[in-house]
Design a protein around this motif. Structure first.
Motif, mmCIF file in Angstrom:
data_model
loop_
_atom_site.group_PDB
_atom_site.id
_atom_site.type_symbol
_atom_site.label_atom_id
_atom_site.label_comp_id
_atom_site.label_asym_id
_atom_site.label_seq_id
_atom_site.Cartn_x
_atom_site.Cartn_y
_atom_site.Cartn_z
ATOM 1 N N UNK A 1 27.802 33.108 36.588
ATOM 2 C CA UNK A 1 26.899 33.771 37.528
ATOM 3 C C UNK A 1 25.468 33.841 37.005
ATOM 4 N N UNK A 2 24.520 33.646 37.896
ATOM 5 C CA UNK A 2 23.105 33.697 37.550
ATOM 6 C C UNK A 2 22.694 35.110 37.158
ATOM 7 N N UNK A 3 21.722 35.214 36.275
ATOM 8 C CA UNK A 3 21.150 36.520 35.902
ATOM 9 C C UNK A 3 19.633 36.463 36.132
ATOM 10 N N UNK A 4 19.251 35.951 37.291
ATOM 11 C CA UNK A 4 17.834 35.831 37.620
ATOM 12 C C UNK A 4 17.189 37.211 37.718
ATOM 13 N N UNK A 5 15.876 37.224 37.614
ATOM 14 C CA UNK A 5 15.132 38.487 37.626
ATOM 15 C C UNK A 5 15.424 39.306 38.885
ATOM 16 N N UNK B 1 26.143 42.900 43.819
ATOM 17 C CA UNK B 1 26.029 42.097 45.045
ATOM 18 C C UNK B 1 25.075 40.934 44.818
ATOM 19 N N UNK B 2 23.909 41.225 44.244
ATOM 20 C CA UNK B 2 22.917 40.181 44.001
ATOM 21 C C UNK B 2 23.466 39.097 43.081
ATOM 22 N N UNK B 3 24.181 39.504 42.045
ATOM 23 C CA UNK B 3 24.771 38.537 41.113
ATOM 24 C C UNK B 3 25.708 37.581 41.850
ATOM 25 N N UNK B 4 26.494 38.123 42.767
ATOM 26 C CA UNK B 4 27.525 37.310 43.407
ATOM 27 C C UNK B 4 27.037 36.476 44.578
ATOM 28 N N UNK B 5 25.869 36.816 45.143
ATOM 29 C CA UNK B 5 25.318 35.949 46.190
ATOM 30 C C UNK B 5 24.250 35.008 45.627
ATOM 31 N N UNK B 6 24.008 35.110 44.310
ATOM 32 C CA UNK B 6 22.927 34.312 43.707
ATOM 33 C C UNK B 6 23.140 32.813 43.892
ATOM 34 N N UNK B 7 24.381 32.329 43.729
ATOM 35 C CA UNK B 7 24.638 30.898 43.897
ATOM 36 C C UNK B 7 24.363 30.451 45.327
ATOM 37 N N UNK B 8 24.710 31.310 46.307
ATOM 38 C CA UNK B 8 24.431 30.985 47.706
ATOM 39 C C UNK B 8 22.928 30.910 47.948
ATOM 40 N N UNK B 9 22.214 31.900 47.444
ATOM 41 C CA UNK B 9 20.767 31.944 47.634
ATOM 42 C C UNK B 9 20.113 30.703 47.035
ATOM 43 N N UNK B 10 20.567 30.317 45.844
ATOM 44 C CA UNK B 10 20.019 29.120 45.195
ATOM 45 C C UNK B 10 20.349 27.863 45.998
ATOM 46 N N UNK B 11 21.577 27.784 46.483
ATOM 47 C CA UNK B 11 22.020 26.581 47.194
ATOM 48 C C UNK B 11 21.279 26.376 48.516
#
Length: 236
Positions: free
Chosen positions: A38-42, A66-76
């Protein structure tokens, strides 16, 4: 009852030939099993646009679950427009659902299940619905499921010795907080996504959260016809 892990496969096939695949794994308690990558973006830090209703301690929990788990979707989908045509399929053990739609509708469907199962205390009230996930649910379908699950929860609260809310007196308070979470996620995504697919997916979820309290104020009259047939009066 089946005690095995639950898997939900989402596939997005865009009109331009782009393909995106996502695997969601839930444990038997219907909680999301997080991948180690999982991403750990700012923008995923708990202190970044922390929701006004958030009950998590930023000193103890560094990142919003929540943010951690939707991070891949947001990036994609960060460079994809919300109205792009696509074919979205949702595959579970029980069935496969396929819909010709636009990106934002498919994204709101997958985001809804990830957000509800991520461990957010506010969204946990939605978690039981994840086990019986209904992709691309309409407003009527969503209202029917939300209220039915809420009332079933009250039954279990009563059998456990608690005070149930069969008159839906507290449900609006819960949904006001869910609105706040959606708004918090939208503020985060604004800094992470270039185009609008991810943002509009959250907007769709938030529209539903705004509709429910209005429906409660109207005594759920939009659902009443499903239970009581309106008889045509006989001619005198």
């Amino acid at each position: 009852m089946d005690q095995h892990d639950i898997t939900i496969n989402y596939s997005f096939d865009l009109a331009n030939g782009t393909k995106k695949r996502f695997l969601i794994r839930l444990d038997p308690a219907t909680s999301l099993m997080r991948p180690s990558s999982n991403s750990k973006a700012e923008w995923t830090k708990l202190a970044t646009h922390q929701c006004t209703c958030c009950r998590l301690d930023r000193e103890r929990i560094g990142h919003c679950p929540v943010a951690i788990n939707i991070a891949d979707l947001v990036t994609a989908f960060r460079d994809i427009l919300s109205h792009e045509s696509c074919t979205v399929s949702c595959i579970t053990t029980e069935r496969t659902t396929i819909k010709e739609t636009i990106v934002q509708d498919g994204l709101s469907s997958i985001m809804g299940i990830i957000m509800a199962t991520s461990g957010c205390p506010t969204l946990d009230i939605l978690r039981p619905m994840a086990r019986f996930h209904l992709p691309f649910a309409t407003v009527d379908e969503s209202m029917f499921r939300i209220v039915s699950v809420y009332l079933l929860r009250q039954y279990f609260i009563e059998t456990d010795g608690g005070k149930p809310d069969y008159h839906l007196d507290r449900i609006k308070q819960y949904w006001r907080q869910i609105e706040q979470v959606n708004e918090g996620m939208l503020n985060r995504i604004r800094y992470a996504a270039e185009l609008d697919a991810d943002k509009n997916a959250i907007v769709i979820l938030n529209c539903l959260a705004q509709i429910l309290p209005m429906e409660i104020d109207e005594n759920l009259n939009s659902l009443r016809p499903f239970f009581f047939r309106q008889e045509t009066p006989l001619d005198p």
